[in-house]
Design a protein around this motif. Structure first.
Motif, short mmCIF file in Angstrom:
data_model
loop_
_atom_site.label_atom_id
_atom_site.label_comp_id
_atom_site.label_asym_id
_atom_site.label_seq_id
_atom_site.Cartn_x
_atom_site.Cartn_y
_atom_site.Cartn_z
N PHE A 431 0.67 -1.10 -0.03
CA PHE A 431 0.11 -0.02 -0.28
C PHE A 431 0.62 1.62 -0.29
CE2 PHE A 431 -2.78 3.48 1.74
CZ PHE A 431 -3.92 3.55 1.16
N ILE A 432 1.61 1.34 0.93
CA ILE A 432 2.87 2.33 0.84
C ILE A 432 3.39 2.74 -0.13
CG2 ILE A 432 4.61 3.28 1.96
CD1 ILE A 432 3.77 2.18 4.14
N THR A 433 3.82 1.48 -1.15
CA THR A 433 4.43 2.01 -2.34
C THR A 433 4.04 1.37 -3.32
OG1 THR A 433 6.08 -0.27 -1.44
CG2 THR A 433 5.87 0.49 -3.70
N LYS A 434 2.44 1.70 -3.77
CA LYS A 434 2.10 2.18 -4.89
C LYS A 434 1.02 4.27 -4.69
CE LYS A 434 -2.57 0.89 -7.33
NZ LYS A 434 -3.04 -0.49 -7.26
N TYR A 435 0.97 3.99 -2.92
CA TYR A 435 -0.10 5.48 -2.87
C TYR A 435 1.17 6.17 -2.18
CZ TYR A 435 -3.71 2.26 -3.95
OH TYR A 435 -5.03 1.62 -4.86
N CYS A 436 1.68 5.94 -1.53
CA CYS A 436 2.98 6.80 -1.09
C CYS A 436 4.25 7.26 -1.20
CB CYS A 436 2.97 7.07 0.64
SG CYS A 436 1.58 6.14 1.07
N ARG A 437 4.57 6.84 -2.47
CA ARG A 437 5.86 6.87 -3.47
C ARG A 437 5.36 7.37 -4.54
NH1 ARG A 437 9.38 2.43 -0.90
NH2 ARG A 437 9.55 2.08 1.08
#
Length: 437
Positions: A431-437
């Motif tokens: 989730f972090i890789t897809k939406y926060c980076r």
């Protein structure tokens, strides 16, 4: 004097009708000023007249084959009223279980408590029409001030609301919806909780006892199907070789080779599904159960929130926080927005499970995203009880999805396909890789 069911009413006729039998009126002339009666038959006297200008007619079990019934101030407590050519000028018509075969019904101030109203050519000039179980076969419905409490409205020739309310009324009056109503009321009465908390408890109970086991079964089927992919791939290679050999022997064209390959591959895959009892259609049983449940509970809460419901006042005072009235929409839009957010979160969690989604899967995912956003304004127009149920159901479903990702649950279910030993950490990282980076 008029004697009906043991009570006396002022009139120009004397009708020796007892409440224990039905009165039958036939068109037969009689001399002016005389009472025309026939000999009693089976203990029930028959009365003959052409018109019945009575003021009050009550507690009659059956009234039929009357040419014209007019000028009656109150007509009540009649079991069956049928075969009347014209029924007019009645101030109040109530307590009739069945009213049928009336050519014209007009000028009635209040028509209420009728179990079934059917076969009326024209229904007009009625101030209030309420409490009718079924209204059908009415040629024309006009001039009705208030139409309420009608469970089924069908067959109206010129009723503008009949077409729109036909299928919806049938669905909201169906057995699953009434069963859901009974379940919700039983939960609230047995628990003694406020209505908003009773809705939450009922939703949690149904989703846990019914849909959670089905979701676990769905995971088992999907795991078996995934475990078969390696075997299917190996068998496909062998089948392709055998088809190529047979093609050289028989001189098949490229098109015939593809046809034979696909035909035999489908047969092999079907045999594998039967062997392991994991046909992919079984994985869809959750949808076929969950969707009718969702519709039934939604319509049940809407029925309970209507003004005609006996529990309307209880639901109106059974809310909490900003949604104190469960019968009216959430004017703050907090519940609708929370519903949209949790639905979008569920969609994104499912999309993260697919490593290389196909074009069809991407299209379906985008459609569900759009539908989740569309649910926000829809939830803002329905009673808060429905919006609360939708939000609770989505939240419980999301919790169940996370629960079924546990490695302990995978061991209990004996899933064949390989699963991550740290599913929650992997999900958060993705989730972090897809939406926060």
């Amino acid at each position: 004097m008029l004697s009906v069911a043991g009570s006396l009413r002022t009139s120009v006729l004397q009708l020796p009708v007892r409440g224990v039998c039905s009165a039958t009126f036939n068109r037969k002339s009689s001399a002016p000023g005389h009472t025309c009666t026939a000999p009693p038959s089976a203990g029930c006297p028959a009365v003959c007249c052409h018109m019945l200008p009575v003021r009050t007619l009550s507690a009659v079990r059956g009234l039929s084959n009357v040419g014209t019934l007019s000028g009656a101030g109150t007509l009540s407590g009649v079991g069956t009223l049928s075969g009347v050519g014209t029924l007019s000028g009645v101030g109040t018509l109530s307590g009739v279980r069945r009213l049928s075969g009336v050519g014209r019904l007009s000028g009635v101030g209040t028509l209420s408590g009728v179990g079934r109203l059917s076969g009326v050519g024209t229904l007009s000039g009625v101030g209030t029409l309420s409490g009718v179980g079924r209204l059908s076969g009415v040629g024309r419905l006009s001039g009705v001030g208030t139409l309420s409490g009608v469970r089924r409205l069908s067959g109206g020739g010129h009723d503008d609301s009949a077409g729109a309310a036909g299928w919806y009324s049938s669905l909201s009056d169906s057995a699953p919806v009434h069963l859901s109503e009974h379940f919700l009321v039983s939960v609230q009465q047995m628990s003694g909780l406020p209505w908003w908390l009773s809705i939450v408890v009922a939703t949690l109970s149904v989703r846990t006892l019914i849909t959670l086991p089905l979701a676990a079964y769905q995971m088992v089927i999907i795991s078996k199907v995934e475990a078969l992919q390696a075997e299917i791939s190996e068998l496909a290679k062998r089948l392709r070789y055998e088809v190529s050999v047979r093609a050289r022997e028989r001189g098949w064209t490229e098109k015939e080779c593809r046809f034979q390959f696909k035909k035999n591959l489908r047969r092999i895959v079907s045999q594998l599904y039967v062997r392991d009892n994991c046909h992919p259609f079984k994985a869809s049983v959750l949808v076929w159960v969950q969707l009718p449940l969702w519709i039934s509970f939604s319509l049940a809460l809407r029925n309970l929130s209507l003004d005609q419901s006996a529990l309307h006042s209880d639901l109106a005072a059974g809310g909490a926080l900003w949604f104190s009235d469960l019968t009216s929409p959430d004017s703050t839009w907090i519940l609708p927005v929370c519903l949209g957010l949790i639905n979008l979160l569920i969609v994104e969690v499912f999309s993260l499970q697919r490593v290389n989604p196909s074009r069809l899967q991407k299209t379906v995912t985008n459609f569900i995203r759009a539908f989740s956003v569309l649910m926000i304004p829809i939830a803002a127009t329905v009673p808060s009880s429905m919006a609360l149920y939708w939000f609770t159901s989505s939240l419980v479903g999301f919790s169940h999805n996370l629960f079924l990702r546990s490695p302990t649950i995978h061991k209990i279910l004996k899933l064949r396909s390989h699963r991550s030993d740290s599913p929650y950490r992997d999900l958060l990282s993705a989730f972090i890789t897809k939406y926060c980076r």
